[in-house]
Motif scaffolding. Sequence first.
Motif, PDB file in Angstrom:
ATOM      1  N   GLY A 107       0.797  -1.221   0.000  1.00 29.65           N
ATOM      2  CA  GLY A 107       0.000   0.000   0.000  1.00 29.65           C
ATOM      3  C   GLY A 107       0.828   1.269   0.000  1.00 29.65           C
ATOM      4  N   TYR A 108       2.045   1.213   0.521  1.00 31.65           N
ATOM      5  CA  TYR A 108       2.891   2.404   0.545  1.00 31.65           C
ATOM      6  C   TYR A 108       3.345   2.820  -0.852  1.00 31.65           C
ATOM      7  N   TYR A 109       3.251   1.932  -1.816  1.00 30.49           N
ATOM      8  CA  TYR A 109       3.675   2.252  -3.175  1.00 30.49           C
ATOM      9  C   TYR A 109       2.531   2.750  -4.046  1.00 30.49           C
ATOM     10  N   GLU A 110       1.359   2.892  -3.455  1.00 38.07           N
ATOM     11  CA  GLU A 110       0.193   3.405  -4.163  1.00 38.07           C
ATOM     12  C   GLU A 110      -0.131   4.813  -3.644  1.00 38.07           C
ATOM     13  N   PHE A 111      -0.582   5.685  -4.538  1.00 37.01           N
ATOM     14  CA  PHE A 111      -1.078   6.979  -4.076  1.00 37.01           C
ATOM     15  C   PHE A 111      -2.329   6.732  -3.222  1.00 37.01           C
ATOM     16  N   PRO A 112      -2.330   7.125  -1.941  1.00 37.06           N
ATOM     17  CA  PRO A 112      -3.435   6.748  -1.051  1.00 37.06           C
ATOM     18  C   PRO A 112      -4.603   7.726  -1.115  1.00 37.06           C
ATOM     19  N   ALA A 113      -5.783   7.194  -0.854  1.00 35.01           N
ATOM     20  CA  ALA A 113      -6.952   8.061  -0.662  1.00 35.01           C
ATOM     21  C   ALA A 113      -6.970   8.613   0.754  1.00 35.01           C
ATOM     22  N   THR A 114      -6.548   7.802   1.709  1.00 35.93           N
ATOM     23  CA  THR A 114      -6.353   8.247   3.090  1.00 35.93           C
ATOM     24  C   THR A 114      -4.972   7.791   3.532  1.00 35.93           C
ATOM     25  N   VAL A 115      -4.305   8.625   4.281  1.00 36.29           N
ATOM     26  CA  VAL A 115      -2.932   8.330   4.679  1.00 36.29           C
ATOM     27  C   VAL A 115      -2.924   7.384   5.871  1.00 36.29           C
ATOM     28  N   PRO A 116      -2.171   6.288   5.797  1.00 37.67           N
ATOM     29  CA  PRO A 116      -2.111   5.360   6.938  1.00 37.67           C
ATOM     30  C   PRO A 116      -1.380   5.990   8.109  1.00 37.67           C
ATOM     31  N   PRO A 117      -1.711   5.579   9.332  1.00 39.75           N
ATOM     32  CA  PRO A 117      -0.998   6.120  10.502  1.00 39.75           C
ATOM     33  C   PRO A 117       0.439   5.624  10.530  1.00 39.75           C
ATOM     34  N   SER A 118       1.266   6.331  11.274  1.00 41.77           N
ATOM     35  CA  SER A 118       2.663   5.918  11.396  1.00 41.77           C
ATOM     36  C   SER A 118       2.743   4.598  12.140  1.00 41.77           C
ATOM     37  N   PRO A 119       3.750   3.767  11.855  1.00 44.47           N
ATOM     38  CA  PRO A 119       3.877   2.480  12.541  1.00 44.47           C
ATOM     39  C   PRO A 119       4.013   2.666  14.049  1.00 44.47           C
ATOM     40  N   GLY A 120       3.622   1.640  14.792  1.00 47.90           N
ATOM     41  CA  GLY A 120       3.669   1.714  16.246  1.00 47.90           C
ATOM     42  C   GLY A 120       4.998   1.304  16.842  1.00 47.90           C
ATOM     43  N   ARG A 121       5.975   0.919  16.004  1.00 47.59           N
ATOM     44  CA  ARG A 121       7.270   0.503  16.531  1.00 47.59           C
ATOM     45  C   ARG A 121       8.023   1.696  17.115  1.00 47.59           C
ATOM     46  N   HIS A 122       8.918   1.390  18.040  1.00 49.05           N
ATOM     47  CA  HIS A 122       9.659   2.433  18.746  1.00 49.05           C
ATOM     48  C   HIS A 122      10.429   3.363  17.804  1.00 49.05           C
ATOM     49  N   PRO A 123      11.155   2.852  16.787  1.00 47.89           N
ATOM     50  CA  PRO A 123      11.874   3.772  15.898  1.00 47.89           C
ATOM     51  C   PRO A 123      10.962   4.783  15.219  1.00 47.89           C
ATOM     52  N   ALA A 124       9.743   4.358  14.868  1.00 41.79           N
ATOM     53  CA  ALA A 124       8.820   5.293  14.225  1.00 41.79           C
ATOM     54  C   ALA A 124       8.322   6.347  15.203  1.00 41.79           C
ATOM     55  N   LEU A 125       8.113   5.951  16.450  1.00 40.87           N
ATOM     56  CA  LEU A 125       7.654   6.916  17.448  1.00 40.87           C
ATOM     57  C   LEU A 125       8.728   7.972  17.708  1.00 40.87           C
ATOM     58  N   VAL A 126       9.971   7.522  17.840  1.00 40.04           N
ATOM     59  CA  VAL A 126      11.070   8.472  18.019  1.00 40.04           C
ATOM     60  C   VAL A 126      11.252   9.313  16.756  1.00 40.04           C
ATOM     61  N   GLY A 127      11.159   8.652  15.607  1.00 44.05           N
ATOM     62  CA  GLY A 127      11.330   9.370  14.349  1.00 44.05           C
ATOM     63  C   GLY A 127      10.288  10.441  14.128  1.00 44.05           C
ATOM     64  N   LYS A 128       9.076  10.219  14.603  1.00 48.68           N
ATOM     65  CA  LYS A 128       8.025  11.226  14.457  1.00 48.68           C
ATOM     66  C   LYS A 128       8.374  12.493  15.232  1.00 48.68           C
ATOM     67  N   GLU A 129       8.951  12.328  16.415  1.00 49.82           N
ATOM     68  CA  GLU A 129       9.365  13.490  17.195  1.00 49.82           C
ATOM     69  C   GLU A 129      10.477  14.262  16.482  1.00 49.82           C
ATOM     70  N   PHE A 130      11.458  13.537  15.953  1.00 53.37           N
ATOM     71  CA  PHE A 130      12.537  14.198  15.229  1.00 53.37           C
ATOM     72  C   PHE A 130      12.030  14.853  13.946  1.00 53.37           C
ATOM     73  N   ALA A 131      11.059  14.223  13.297  1.00 51.52           N
ATOM     74  CA  ALA A 131      10.508  14.793  12.068  1.00 51.52           C
ATOM     75  C   ALA A 131       9.804  16.127  12.351  1.00 51.52           C
ATOM     76  N   GLN A 132       9.128  16.216  13.483  1.00 54.89           N
ATOM     77  CA  GLN A 132       8.484  17.480  13.840  1.00 54.89           C
ATOM     78  C   GLN A 132       9.518  18.566  14.119  1.00 54.89           C
ATOM     79  N   ARG A 133      10.645  18.169  14.683  1.00 56.03           N
ATOM     80  CA  ARG A 133      11.736  19.131  14.861  1.00 56.03           C
ATOM     81  C   ARG A 133      12.321  19.542  13.517  1.00 56.03           C
ATOM     82  N   TYR A 134      12.451  18.588  12.610  1.00 56.00           N
ATOM     83  CA  TYR A 134      12.975  18.881  11.273  1.00 56.00           C
ATOM     84  C   TYR A 134      12.051  19.874  10.554  1.00 56.00           C
ATOM     85  N   GLU A 135      10.769  19.609  10.582  1.00 52.41           N
ATOM     86  CA  GLU A 135       9.789  20.440   9.881  1.00 52.41           C
ATOM     87  C   GLU A 135       9.477  21.718  10.672  1.00 52.41           C
ATOM     88  N   GLN A 136       9.776  21.698  11.970  1.00 54.09           N
ATOM     89  CA  GLN A 136       9.391  22.780  12.887  1.00 54.09           C
ATOM     90  C   GLN A 136       7.884  23.022  12.812  1.00 54.09           C
TER      91      GLN A 136
END
Length: 553
Positions: A349-378
């Motif tokens: 599904g990640y290789y298809e243009f989505p109609a609705t965006v799937p939530p971020s994975p629940g694994r620890h790296p994704a949770l940490v990565g989401k915090e860093f991504a918000q810092r990146y994007e500010q």
Amino acid sequence: MSRARARATRTELRGWARRHRWFLVVFGLGTLLRLVTMLGYRPALWFPDSYTYVVTAMRPRPDLVRPAGYSMFLRLLEPFHSFALVVTVQHVLGLLVGVMVYVTVLRRGGPRWAAVLACVPVLLDAYQIELEHLLVSDTLFTFLVVGAVCLAMRRTLTPRSAAALGLVLAAATLTRTVGLPLIAVFALLLLAYGVRRAADGARPGRVVARLTVPFLVAALLPIAGYAGWFYATYQRVGLVGSNGVFLYARTMAFADCSVMKPPPDLAVLCDPRPPASRPASQEYIWNAESPLVRLPGITFTKETDTLAGRFASLAIRSQPLDYLRGMLTELGRSFTLGRPVYPDPETYGYYEFPATVPPSPGRHPALVGKEFAQRYEQGPIAVDVVEPIAGVMRAYQGVVRLPGTALLVILLVPPAAWAVRARWWRDAARARWQPGAARTRRPAAHRAYSNGAHSNGAHSNGAHSNGAGLDGAGPDVAAASRAATSRAVAGRARSNGSASNWGVAWATAWALLLVPPATAQFDYRYVLPVVPLACLAAALSVRASQTGHDRLS
């Protein structure tokens, strides 16, 4: 005077645009589709790996699973605090890949129509465009590999260009480790280049040394530097710490412990289920029920990776035919006519243009990565799906794509064209040298090469203008003419449509296709970087027009 010069410039530009109008049309459509994608999906699309890349970019250190090249690319753009800019740059890189393919085909003597066709899958394939909009390393990797191939296909290689080639391949390897085998592939190609130069009177040893030494130094020094950084961080040798784990997952598609008879420390990694009932290989890396994941500590510790590597090595030694069969099965997925869901619906599904965006994975790296991504994007990183613009790309993706079977056909074009031409040349040479043979109409390819030889001075114009053909000349003149024609045909064969022309792109494409099935598993996004290389090789295997109209200018 200035008006006359401006008028001449405008006339020249109009003439250039007219000659390249079809490429400009394809390029314009590709640009428009990318603009629609950026307007429909803001700011970017996320993949599970994206979060790890962002973490490494914001907290620079080697990752155990992926090299840090793409993360450093993100780091370069971090001052702008915009993932929209990141995917914009990736779309520009995708467009530049199409430009490189087109320019290289024309500079190597390919026909303009073939150059345009070679760009179509690169610029217009919906899955290529979607991959460029994902925050993953593949677009950067594709740009670097295609750039390396185009650089290697220059008519004359110098120590400086060889060093530049090594640097580009080093950057590709530090972006995706599948680039590492390409260094060996290109070293062999440089060796072949030296042997061909020997046929032209150059000393092969000197040519090989002047090219391979700067190439290997430029390629291996950055990789050695990164390996030193990795060792200083983890006290482990390598670029990543997951080679054994991924190879273990690959072998679990066939590994039978009743055949392997592993020692007790390896037996804990066995799966009692028959291979036909087992999940896709990647589940043995990420699924909590995997025998490997159930071991104490994280999956990619040195001890776990070494244990997994030993198990994989024993499985391959014990069941070599099963390993080969499994690798060919995974490779065959690259050439299916349809696009079956694989390895699982979530990844697919990640290789298809989505109609609705799937939530971020629940694994620890994704949770940490989401915090860093918000810092990146500010700011927030939520994806905004803008309708009906996004729907345009979903509809387009359902229609415009390159089937895997078409990719296989494209890959078979160069050797098929070479075989056909070789037969033409052999039959023409045999007919010409038969004593007393009647003069017959030569094959089209041989006539074209002979005509090219005439224009290059291989035959005198006077002999033909006087109506004295080859058979009507004296014995000495006929023999000399035949020898000149043979030399001209051989030289033209080397420069137009021969393996030396398309072999670099073709060998690189197959290397990129074979490594993932041999070391991990098939994935649709691993195939997309192969497409521009396959199209480039096919376009170069087509004999260029001898009229001179298919040049870049």
